[in-house]
Design a protein around this motif. Structure first.
Motif, PDB file in Angstrom:
ATOM      1  N   LYS A 194       0.845  -1.184   0.000  1.00 45.39           N
ATOM      2  CA  LYS A 194       0.000   0.000   0.000  1.00 45.39           C
ATOM      3  C   LYS A 194       0.886   1.242   0.000  1.00 45.39           C
ATOM      4  N   PRO A 195       0.367   2.371  -0.449  1.00 51.04           N
ATOM      5  CA  PRO A 195       1.161   3.608  -0.419  1.00 51.04           C
ATOM      6  C   PRO A 195       1.696   3.932   0.977  1.00 51.04           C
ATOM      7  N   GLU A 196       0.942   3.595   2.001  1.00 52.83           N
ATOM      8  CA  GLU A 196       1.385   3.880   3.369  1.00 52.83           C
ATOM      9  C   GLU A 196       2.543   2.987   3.825  1.00 52.83           C
ATOM     10  N   ASP A 197       2.926   2.003   3.013  1.00 54.73           N
ATOM     11  CA  ASP A 197       4.115   1.199   3.308  1.00 54.73           C
ATOM     12  C   ASP A 197       5.393   1.889   2.833  1.00 54.73           C
ATOM     13  N   THR A 198       5.251   3.000   2.135  1.00 53.68           N
ATOM     14  CA  THR A 198       6.413   3.730   1.644  1.00 53.68           C
ATOM     15  C   THR A 198       7.275   4.210   2.806  1.00 53.68           C
ATOM     16  N   ALA A 199       8.548   3.818   2.778  1.00 52.99           N
ATOM     17  CA  ALA A 199       9.471   4.146   3.867  1.00 52.99           C
ATOM     18  C   ALA A 199      10.849   3.598   3.520  1.00 52.99           C
ATOM     19  N   VAL A 200      11.826   3.990   4.317  1.00 50.72           N
ATOM     20  CA  VAL A 200      13.120   3.320   4.287  1.00 50.72           C
ATOM     21  C   VAL A 200      13.054   2.179   5.293  1.00 50.72           C
ATOM     22  N   TYR A 201      13.409   0.996   4.861  1.00 49.94           N
ATOM     23  CA  TYR A 201      13.342  -0.191   5.705  1.00 49.94           C
ATOM     24  C   TYR A 201      14.749  -0.568   6.182  1.00 49.94           C
ATOM     25  N   TYR A 202      14.837  -0.859   7.474  1.00 51.75           N
ATOM     26  CA  TYR A 202      16.095  -1.218   8.113  1.00 51.75           C
ATOM     27  C   TYR A 202      15.947  -2.553   8.859  1.00 51.75           C
ATOM     28  N   CYS A 203      17.050  -3.228   9.042  1.00 53.87           N
ATOM     29  CA  CYS A 203      17.048  -4.398   9.917  1.00 53.87           C
ATOM     30  C   CYS A 203      17.979  -4.125  11.093  1.00 53.87           C
ATOM     31  N   ASN A 204      17.667  -4.736  12.193  1.00 50.10           N
ATOM     32  CA  ASN A 204      18.499  -4.607  13.381  1.00 50.10           C
ATOM     33  C   ASN A 204      18.030  -5.631  14.418  1.00 50.10           C
ATOM     34  N   LYS A 205      18.709  -5.683  15.503  1.00 48.42           N
ATOM     35  CA  LYS A 205      18.325  -6.603  16.580  1.00 48.42           C
ATOM     36  C   LYS A 205      16.997  -6.145  17.165  1.00 48.42           C
ATOM     37  N   TRP A 206      16.136  -7.089  17.500  1.00 47.03           N
ATOM     38  CA  TRP A 206      14.891  -6.774  18.191  1.00 47.03           C
ATOM     39  C   TRP A 206      15.207  -6.620  19.669  1.00 47.03           C
ATOM     40  N   LEU A 207      14.536  -5.692  20.328  1.00 43.56           N
ATOM     41  CA  LEU A 207      14.764  -5.427  21.752  1.00 43.56           C
ATOM     42  C   LEU A 207      16.215  -4.990  21.993  1.00 43.56           C
ATOM     43  N   GLY A 208      16.438  -3.709  21.827  1.00 40.81           N
ATOM     44  CA  GLY A 208      17.770  -3.181  22.063  1.00 40.81           C
ATOM     45  C   GLY A 208      18.622  -3.219  20.818  1.00 40.81           C
ATOM     46  N   PRO A 209      18.207  -2.480  19.795  1.00 40.96           N
ATOM     47  CA  PRO A 209      18.974  -2.491  18.537  1.00 40.96           C
ATOM     48  C   PRO A 209      20.423  -2.087  18.740  1.00 40.96           C
ATOM     49  N   TYR A 210      21.275  -2.636  17.870  1.00 42.22           N
ATOM     50  CA  TYR A 210      22.668  -2.222  17.873  1.00 42.22           C
ATOM     51  C   TYR A 210      22.752  -0.742  17.533  1.00 42.22           C
ATOM     52  N   ASP A 211      23.777  -0.086  18.013  1.00 45.60           N
ATOM     53  CA  ASP A 211      23.972   1.324  17.687  1.00 45.60           C
ATOM     54  C   ASP A 211      24.228   1.520  16.204  1.00 45.60           C
ATOM     55  N   SER A 212      24.836   0.531  15.581  1.00 48.22           N
ATOM     56  CA  SER A 212      25.194   0.654  14.176  1.00 48.22           C
ATOM     57  C   SER A 212      24.048   0.174  13.299  1.00 48.22           C
ATOM     58  N   TRP A 213      23.413   1.126  12.584  1.00 46.09           N
ATOM     59  CA  TRP A 213      22.354   0.804  11.642  1.00 46.09           C
ATOM     60  C   TRP A 213      22.918   0.763  10.230  1.00 46.09           C
ATOM     61  N   GLY A 214      22.295  -0.037   9.374  1.00 44.17           N
ATOM     62  CA  GLY A 214      22.663  -0.048   7.974  1.00 44.17           C
ATOM     63  C   GLY A 214      22.138   1.179   7.261  1.00 44.17           C
ATOM     64  N   GLN A 215      22.337   1.202   5.955  1.00 38.53           N
ATOM     65  CA  GLN A 215      21.887   2.359   5.174  1.00 38.53           C
ATOM     66  C   GLN A 215      20.409   2.287   4.852  1.00 38.53           C
ATOM     67  N   GLY A 216      19.825   1.124   5.054  1.00 38.75           N
ATOM     68  CA  GLY A 216      18.417   0.938   4.756  1.00 38.75           C
ATOM     69  C   GLY A 216      18.184   0.719   3.272  1.00 38.75           C
ATOM     70  N   THR A 217      16.960   0.347   2.946  1.00 41.40           N
ATOM     71  CA  THR A 217      16.565   0.184   1.552  1.00 41.40           C
ATOM     72  C   THR A 217      15.215   0.862   1.357  1.00 41.40           C
ATOM     73  N   GLN A 218      15.128   1.684   0.338  1.00 41.44           N
ATOM     74  CA  GLN A 218      13.930   2.503   0.093  1.00 41.44           C
ATOM     75  C   GLN A 218      12.848   1.665  -0.581  1.00 41.44           C
ATOM     76  N   VAL A 219      11.667   1.708  -0.014  1.00 39.84           N
ATOM     77  CA  VAL A 219      10.485   1.097  -0.617  1.00 39.84           C
ATOM     78  C   VAL A 219       9.506   2.216  -0.921  1.00 39.84           C
ATOM     79  N   THR A 220       9.118   2.317  -2.183  1.00 39.87           N
ATOM     80  CA  THR A 220       8.159   3.328  -2.607  1.00 39.87           C
ATOM     81  C   THR A 220       6.997   2.640  -3.298  1.00 39.87           C
ATOM     82  N   VAL A 221       5.807   2.862  -2.756  1.00 34.71           N
ATOM     83  CA  VAL A 221       4.597   2.264  -3.325  1.00 34.71           C
ATOM     84  C   VAL A 221       3.773   3.389  -3.931  1.00 34.71           C
ATOM     85  N   SER A 222       3.693   3.388  -5.242  1.00 32.92           N
ATOM     86  CA  SER A 222       3.023   4.490  -5.920  1.00 32.92           C
ATOM     87  C   SER A 222       2.605   4.052  -7.312  1.00 32.92           C
ATOM     88  N   SER A 223       1.486   4.611  -7.756  1.00 32.56           N
ATOM     89  CA  SER A 223       1.036   4.334  -9.123  1.00 32.56           C
ATOM     90  C   SER A 223       1.527   5.416 -10.083  1.00 32.56           C
TER      91      SER A 223
END
Length: 115
Positions: A86-115
């Motif tokens: 859905k369009p509302e899923d548009t965001a930069v998506y990141y992965c990290n540890k659940w419950l207390g993420p590491y300080d070091s985040w990746g660059q993320g990956t852009q997801v764009t939902v649009s017609s």
């Protein structure tokens, strides 16, 4: 040193699908509960889904029934299958540890939902 590398994002039409990947290094991946997070413009980063070391999963209500989180411990990789986007899923998506993420985040990956 923890390194998290996200990939698989892109531009997709509403109703489409994407599969995100998260390659992890510097951690004993199979013992770590991991999560997918996203951050939309002007919004705080939110947890979308998590998967425990034993494979248990949970999702935020807005993606339940549409997203599936999984992991391959042999490859130190986590995935997020996203369907019925859905369009509302548009965001930069990141992965990290659940419950207390590491300080070091990746660059993320852009997801764009649009017609």
């Amino acid at each position: 040193q923890v390194q998290l590398v996200e990939s698989g994002g892109g531009l997709v039409q509403p109703g489409g699908s994407l599969r995100l990947s998260c390659a992890a290094s510097g951690i004993t991946f199979r013992f770590v509960a991991m999560g997918w997070y996203r951050q939309a413009p002007g919004m705080q980063r939110e947890l979308v889904a998590f998967i425990t070391s034993g494979g248990g999963t949970n999702y935020v209500d807005s993606v339940k029934g549409r997203f599936t989180i999984s992991r391959d411990n042999a490859k130190n990789t986590m995935y997020l299958q996203m369907n019925s986007l859905k369009p509302e899923d548009t965001a930069v998506y990141y992965c990290n540890k659940w419950l207390g993420p590491y300080d070091s985040w990746g660059q993320g990956t852009q997801v764009t939902v649009s017609s």
